[in-house]
Design a protein around this motif. Structure first.
Motif, PDB file in Angstrom:
ATOM      1  N   THR A  40     -31.843  21.834 -22.696  1.00 50.81           N
ATOM      2  CA  THR A  40     -31.945  21.022 -21.479  1.00 50.81           C
ATOM      3  C   THR A  40     -33.346  20.465 -21.318  1.00 50.81           C
ATOM      4  O   THR A  40     -33.524  19.298 -20.925  1.00 50.81           O
ATOM      5  CB  THR A  40     -31.544  21.855 -20.251  1.00 50.81           C
ATOM      6  OG1 THR A  40     -30.199  22.319 -20.415  1.00 50.81           O
ATOM      7  CG2 THR A  40     -31.624  21.033 -18.979  1.00 50.81           C
ATOM      8  N   ALA A  41     -34.348  21.259 -21.652  1.00 47.16           N
ATOM      9  CA  ALA A  41     -35.725  20.779 -21.569  1.00 47.16           C
ATOM     10  C   ALA A  41     -35.988  19.623 -22.533  1.00 47.16           C
ATOM     11  O   ALA A  41     -36.881  18.803 -22.299  1.00 47.16           O
ATOM     12  CB  ALA A  41     -36.691  21.924 -21.846  1.00 47.16           C
ATOM     13  N   LYS A  42     -35.211  19.550 -23.609  1.00 48.20           N
ATOM     14  CA  LYS A  42     -35.368  18.480 -24.598  1.00 48.20           C
ATOM     15  C   LYS A  42     -34.272  17.422 -24.475  1.00 48.20           C
ATOM     16  O   LYS A  42     -34.184  16.523 -25.323  1.00 48.20           O
ATOM     17  CB  LYS A  42     -35.324  19.078 -26.007  1.00 48.20           C
ATOM     18  CG  LYS A  42     -36.429  20.079 -26.302  1.00 48.20           C
ATOM     19  CD  LYS A  42     -36.271  20.643 -27.715  1.00 48.20           C
ATOM     20  CE  LYS A  42     -37.356  21.640 -28.054  1.00 48.20           C
ATOM     21  NZ  LYS A  42     -37.187  22.186 -29.423  1.00 48.20           N
ATOM     22  N   SER A  43     -33.441  17.529 -23.445  1.00 42.05           N
ATOM     23  CA  SER A  43     -32.233  16.715 -23.372  1.00 42.05           C
ATOM     24  C   SER A  43     -32.512  15.221 -23.323  1.00 42.05           C
ATOM     25  O   SER A  43     -31.714  14.423 -23.833  1.00 42.05           O
ATOM     26  CB  SER A  43     -31.382  17.133 -22.167  1.00 42.05           C
ATOM     27  OG  SER A  43     -32.142  17.083 -20.965  1.00 42.05           O
ATOM     28  N   ASP A  44     -33.626  14.830 -22.732  1.00 46.73           N
ATOM     29  CA  ASP A  44     -33.922  13.404 -22.624  1.00 46.73           C
ATOM     30  C   ASP A  44     -34.007  12.762 -24.008  1.00 46.73           C
ATOM     31  O   ASP A  44     -33.498  11.663 -24.223  1.00 46.73           O
ATOM     32  CB  ASP A  44     -35.223  13.197 -21.846  1.00 46.73           C
ATOM     33  CG  ASP A  44     -35.485  11.732 -21.573  1.00 46.73           C
ATOM     34  OD1 ASP A  44     -34.617  11.077 -20.992  1.00 46.73           O
ATOM     35  OD2 ASP A  44     -36.570  11.234 -21.955  1.00 46.73           O
TER      36      ASP A  44
ATOM     37  N   GLN B 186     -21.325  23.113 -21.810  1.00 44.25           N
ATOM     38  CA  GLN B 186     -20.144  22.646 -21.082  1.00 44.25           C
ATOM     39  C   GLN B 186     -19.199  23.800 -20.748  1.00 44.25           C
ATOM     40  O   GLN B 186     -18.702  23.918 -19.623  1.00 44.25           O
ATOM     41  CB  GLN B 186     -19.398  21.618 -21.925  1.00 44.25           C
ATOM     42  CG  GLN B 186     -20.074  20.266 -22.049  1.00 44.25           C
ATOM     43  CD  GLN B 186     -19.897  19.399 -20.827  1.00 44.25           C
ATOM     44  OE1 GLN B 186     -20.758  19.368 -19.956  1.00 44.25           O
ATOM     45  NE2 GLN B 186     -18.802  18.678 -20.747  1.00 44.25           N
ATOM     46  N   ALA B 187     -18.946  24.659 -21.741  1.00 36.98           N
ATOM     47  CA  ALA B 187     -17.989  25.744 -21.544  1.00 36.98           C
ATOM     48  C   ALA B 187     -18.484  26.745 -20.506  1.00 36.98           C
ATOM     49  O   ALA B 187     -17.719  27.165 -19.613  1.00 36.98           O
ATOM     50  CB  ALA B 187     -17.726  26.448 -22.870  1.00 36.98           C
ATOM     51  N   LEU B 188     -19.764  27.130 -20.602  1.00 37.89           N
ATOM     52  CA  LEU B 188     -20.253  28.180 -19.704  1.00 37.89           C
ATOM     53  C   LEU B 188     -20.507  27.649 -18.294  1.00 37.89           C
ATOM     54  O   LEU B 188     -20.306  28.372 -17.310  1.00 37.89           O
ATOM     55  CB  LEU B 188     -21.504  28.824 -20.294  1.00 37.89           C
ATOM     56  CG  LEU B 188     -21.280  29.520 -21.651  1.00 37.89           C
ATOM     57  CD1 LEU B 188     -22.555  30.227 -22.113  1.00 37.89           C
ATOM     58  CD2 LEU B 188     -20.105  30.488 -21.603  1.00 37.89           C
TER      59      LEU B 188
ATOM     60  N   ALA C 269     -23.332  11.893 -23.555  1.00 43.39           N
ATOM     61  CA  ALA C 269     -23.070  11.981 -22.119  1.00 43.39           C
ATOM     62  C   ALA C 269     -23.398  13.372 -21.582  1.00 43.39           C
ATOM     63  O   ALA C 269     -23.912  13.514 -20.465  1.00 43.39           O
ATOM     64  CB  ALA C 269     -21.610  11.633 -21.824  1.00 43.39           C
ATOM     65  N   VAL C 270     -23.128  14.417 -22.370  1.00 41.77           N
ATOM     66  CA  VAL C 270     -23.484  15.776 -21.951  1.00 41.77           C
ATOM     67  C   VAL C 270     -24.985  15.895 -21.763  1.00 41.77           C
ATOM     68  O   VAL C 270     -25.478  16.383 -20.728  1.00 41.77           O
ATOM     69  CB  VAL C 270     -22.992  16.818 -22.977  1.00 41.77           C
ATOM     70  CG1 VAL C 270     -23.512  18.213 -22.607  1.00 41.77           C
ATOM     71  CG2 VAL C 270     -21.476  16.824 -23.060  1.00 41.77           C
TER      72      VAL C 270
END
Length: 289
Positions: A225-229, A188-190, A257-258
């Motif tokens: 992100t690749a594991k976000s699901d 989120q920050a970057l 939500a992120v």
């Protein structure tokens, strides 16, 4: 299961973590079985080193211990399938639920297993897939946790944390809230810094306090992100756990939500192996747009 005895373990399902756990037990002489029926080519490749059987019935019927390690959103369905297979084959393996679940959820699963005549041990994994240069811990709890802990497993520390189902899962919920929660904060920050044109300044500032984290930020965000699901449900289970503990669930409802947003980005289509090769932060951030 007597301590020191060679046993047969069935892995459901043999993804990156499940297959690696299986190989740690196999390296100590245990028989480790799995099935890849209906699974992707990636999963078939990850299952290298495991003895593959034609279907779940064969895995359950053959195993002394059936290990469930899957996305948390699938854990209840996996238990349903395993219990049905046990009923069809008249098998009674010990079940090890090693999923990222809220303690009350795994307690419910244990009750379902008990009604079907099977014992369930609560387990949670801390760290990456077991490897010679890693440090992976399998936390265990429940009345038969000592039996699982007694199974020799290379590159895998085993620790019994208590007599109640739910205690091992509670450890996972608390540690994952730090590990995966901070990754969501970095993302989120970057992303915000890049969008606002101040990324270089932000990285310089953070680098004074967190040099290693800044250096590895691109890869860390890419792999998450690749594991976000699957992380969406894990964050929801953390929120549920914190609510049950009397703390606020809202923070990890936000973390869910992120990861839900990250799961909708082009980078989320990458495999974890592909994402791990991405080290350039700006490239990673560009693929989150």
């Amino acid at each position: 299961m007597a301590a020191g005895r060679t046993v047969t373990l069935g892995i459901v399902s043999p993804g990156a973590m499940g297959s690696a756990l299986g190989r740690t037990w196999a390296a100590e002489g245990h028989r480790v079985v799995a099935t890849v029926a209906g699974r992707s080519e990636r999963t078939r490749g990850l299952a290298t080193g495991l003895e593959l059987l034609p279907d779940l019935d064969a895995v359950v019927a053959t195993s002394d211990v059936v290990v469930s390690i899957c996305p948390p959103s699938a854990a209840e369905d996996v238990l349903t399938d395993v219990l049905a297979a046990a009923a069809r084959t008249d098998a009674s393996p010990v079940l090890l639920d090693a999923n990222a679940l809220a303690p009350d959820v795994v307690a419910t699963l244990a009750a379902r297993a008990s009604t079907a005549g099977l014992a369930l041990v609560d387990g949670s994994v801390s760290g990456g897939p077991p490897s010679p240069d890693g440090d992976t811990v399998l936390y265990l709890s429940g009345p038969r946790a000592d039996e699982i802990a007694s199974l020799a497993a290379r590159h895998l520390r085993r620790r019994v944390v208590g007599p109640r189902v739910g205690q091992a899962s509670a450890v996972k919920m608390c540690t994952a809230s730090v590990y995966k929660g901070t990754t969501a904060i970095w993302a989120q920050a970057l992303e915000s810094a890049e969008a606002l044109g101040v990324l270089d300044v932000v990285l310089h500032d953070l680098g004074e306090e967190f040099p290693q984290q800044v250096a590895g930020a691109g890869r860390r965000i890419a792999v998450a992100t690749a594991k976000s699901d699957r992380f969406i449900a894990e964050m929801e289970h953390i929120a549920r756990t914190q609510a049950g503990a009397g703390t606020s669930p809202e923070l990890f409802e936000g973390m869910a939500a992120v990861y839900r947003r990250l799961a909708a980005t082009p980078l989320a289509a990458s495999s974890p192996e592909e994402a791990a090769a991405l080290t350039d932060l700006r490239e990673v951030l560009s693929r989150l747009v």
